[in-house]
Design a protein around this motif. Structure first.
Motif, PDB file in Angstrom:
ATOM      1  N   VAL A  61     126.621  39.234 -32.605  1.00  0.00           N
ATOM      2  CA  VAL A  61     127.173  40.546 -32.944  1.00  0.00           C
ATOM      3  C   VAL A  61     127.732  41.223 -31.698  1.00  0.00           C
ATOM      4  O   VAL A  61     128.831  41.781 -31.716  1.00  0.00           O
ATOM      5  CB  VAL A  61     126.094  41.424 -33.625  1.00  0.00           C
ATOM      6  CG1 VAL A  61     126.567  42.863 -33.765  1.00  0.00           C
ATOM      7  CG2 VAL A  61     125.736  40.860 -34.993  1.00  0.00           C
ATOM      8  N   ARG A  97     130.960  40.054 -30.811  1.00  0.00           N
ATOM      9  CA  ARG A  97     131.898  40.231 -31.928  1.00  0.00           C
ATOM     10  C   ARG A  97     132.482  38.889 -32.348  1.00  0.00           C
ATOM     11  O   ARG A  97     133.689  38.749 -32.604  1.00  0.00           O
ATOM     12  CB  ARG A  97     132.976  41.244 -31.581  1.00  0.00           C
ATOM     13  CG  ARG A  97     132.417  42.616 -31.340  1.00  0.00           C
ATOM     14  CD  ARG A  97     133.490  43.653 -31.156  1.00  0.00           C
ATOM     15  NE  ARG A  97     132.848  44.945 -30.931  1.00  0.00           N
ATOM     16  CZ  ARG A  97     133.227  45.807 -30.025  1.00  0.00           C
ATOM     17  NH1 ARG A  97     134.263  45.568 -29.275  1.00  0.00           N
ATOM     18  NH2 ARG A  97     132.585  46.937 -29.871  1.00  0.00           N
ATOM     19  N   GLY A 134     130.899  40.346 -40.414  1.00  0.00           N
ATOM     20  CA  GLY A 134     129.485  40.268 -40.071  1.00  0.00           C
ATOM     21  C   GLY A 134     128.722  41.261 -40.915  1.00  0.00           C
ATOM     22  O   GLY A 134     129.006  42.451 -40.881  1.00  0.00           O
ATOM     23  N   ASN A 170     125.457  43.216 -41.520  1.00  0.00           N
ATOM     24  CA  ASN A 170     124.261  43.649 -40.801  1.00  0.00           C
ATOM     25  C   ASN A 170     123.602  44.765 -41.583  1.00  0.00           C
ATOM     26  O   ASN A 170     124.248  45.479 -42.341  1.00  0.00           O
ATOM     27  CB  ASN A 170     124.645  44.137 -39.403  1.00  0.00           C
ATOM     28  CG  ASN A 170     123.456  44.198 -38.475  1.00  0.00           C
ATOM     29  OD1 ASN A 170     122.526  43.412 -38.595  1.00  0.00           O
ATOM     30  ND2 ASN A 170     123.480  45.124 -37.544  1.00  0.00           N
ATOM     31  N   TRP A 192     128.240  48.585 -33.367  1.00  0.00           N
ATOM     32  CA  TRP A 192     128.539  47.167 -33.162  1.00  0.00           C
ATOM     33  C   TRP A 192     130.025  46.852 -33.193  1.00  0.00           C
ATOM     34  O   TRP A 192     130.503  46.005 -32.448  1.00  0.00           O
ATOM     35  CB  TRP A 192     127.839  46.309 -34.213  1.00  0.00           C
ATOM     36  CG  TRP A 192     126.372  46.519 -34.301  1.00  0.00           C
ATOM     37  CD1 TRP A 192     125.685  47.037 -35.366  1.00  0.00           C
ATOM     38  CD2 TRP A 192     125.385  46.227 -33.300  1.00  0.00           C
ATOM     39  NE1 TRP A 192     124.349  47.092 -35.087  1.00  0.00           N
ATOM     40  CE2 TRP A 192     124.133  46.591 -33.820  1.00  0.00           C
ATOM     41  CE3 TRP A 192     125.437  45.707 -32.018  1.00  0.00           C
ATOM     42  CZ2 TRP A 192     122.951  46.438 -33.123  1.00  0.00           C
ATOM     43  CZ3 TRP A 192     124.254  45.559 -31.321  1.00  0.00           C
ATOM     44  CH2 TRP A 192     123.043  45.916 -31.869  1.00  0.00           C
TER      45      TRP A 192
END
Length: 171
Positions: free
Chosen positions: A56, A59, A64, A66, A91
């Motif tokens: 994460v 990147r 992604g 989360n 993030w």
């Protein structure tokens, strides 16, 4: 998607990365199913927990998934931690100084109704900016039996105030 050249005969292929544990995998599978409706064939990229946060931070993903947990029922924690410029937990790097000012403004607002309206306005703008799309909100609750005495549930969270020194069973 069709304007971008995708459709039933030309589907976009990508991966949805997430931690390889059920609370992460389950919503990722739901997301993958939903993406099919807009011509995206996604594959689950289940990542070992020890590798997830480094991935994460780099990147290193197309999508992604989360989870973000909030310990209190207050928008400050979510806004400042997840969307503010420079936050370590932001993030995806979303940064909008104008939004940071709105976070501050809603945080200082003492009129509950005005604050609620500001929060809804912020939520709408974050959604329009596709800052970090929220797929779903989990609900939790606290239950106890009538013979449990001395327990006082918190009004702003189910995760704090769990002091058991004053709790006893009257049975």
């Amino acid at each position: 998607m069709e304007k971008a050249g995708y459709g039933p005969n030309n589907r976009l292929k990508l991966k949805v990365a997430t931690r390889n544990i059920p609370p992460y995998r389950d919503p990722a599978v739901i997301l993958i199913d939903q993406l099919k409706q807009i011509y995206i064939d996604a594959e689950l990229d289940a990542v070992d927990t020890t590798q997830w946060f480094p991935k994460v931070r780099r990147r290193d993903y197309s999508i992604g998934l989360n989870l973000t947990g909030n310990g209190i029922d207050d928008p400050d924690q979510s806004f400042f931690e997840n969307y503010a410029c420079g936050s370590e937990s932001n993030w995806d790097g979303y940064c909008n100084p104008e939004m940071d000012k709105l976070f501050e403004r809603q945080s200082m607002e003492i009129d509950q109704e005005k604050r609620k309206q500001l929060v809804w306005d912020i939520e709408r703008r974050l959604a329009e900016d596709v800052a970090r799309p929220v797929l779903y909100h989990n609900r939790s609750g606290t239950c106890w039996a009538p013979y449990v005495k001395g327990y006082v549930p918190m009004v702003n969270s189910i995760y704090n105030g769990m002091r058991w020194e004053a709790v006893w069973l009257d049975k």
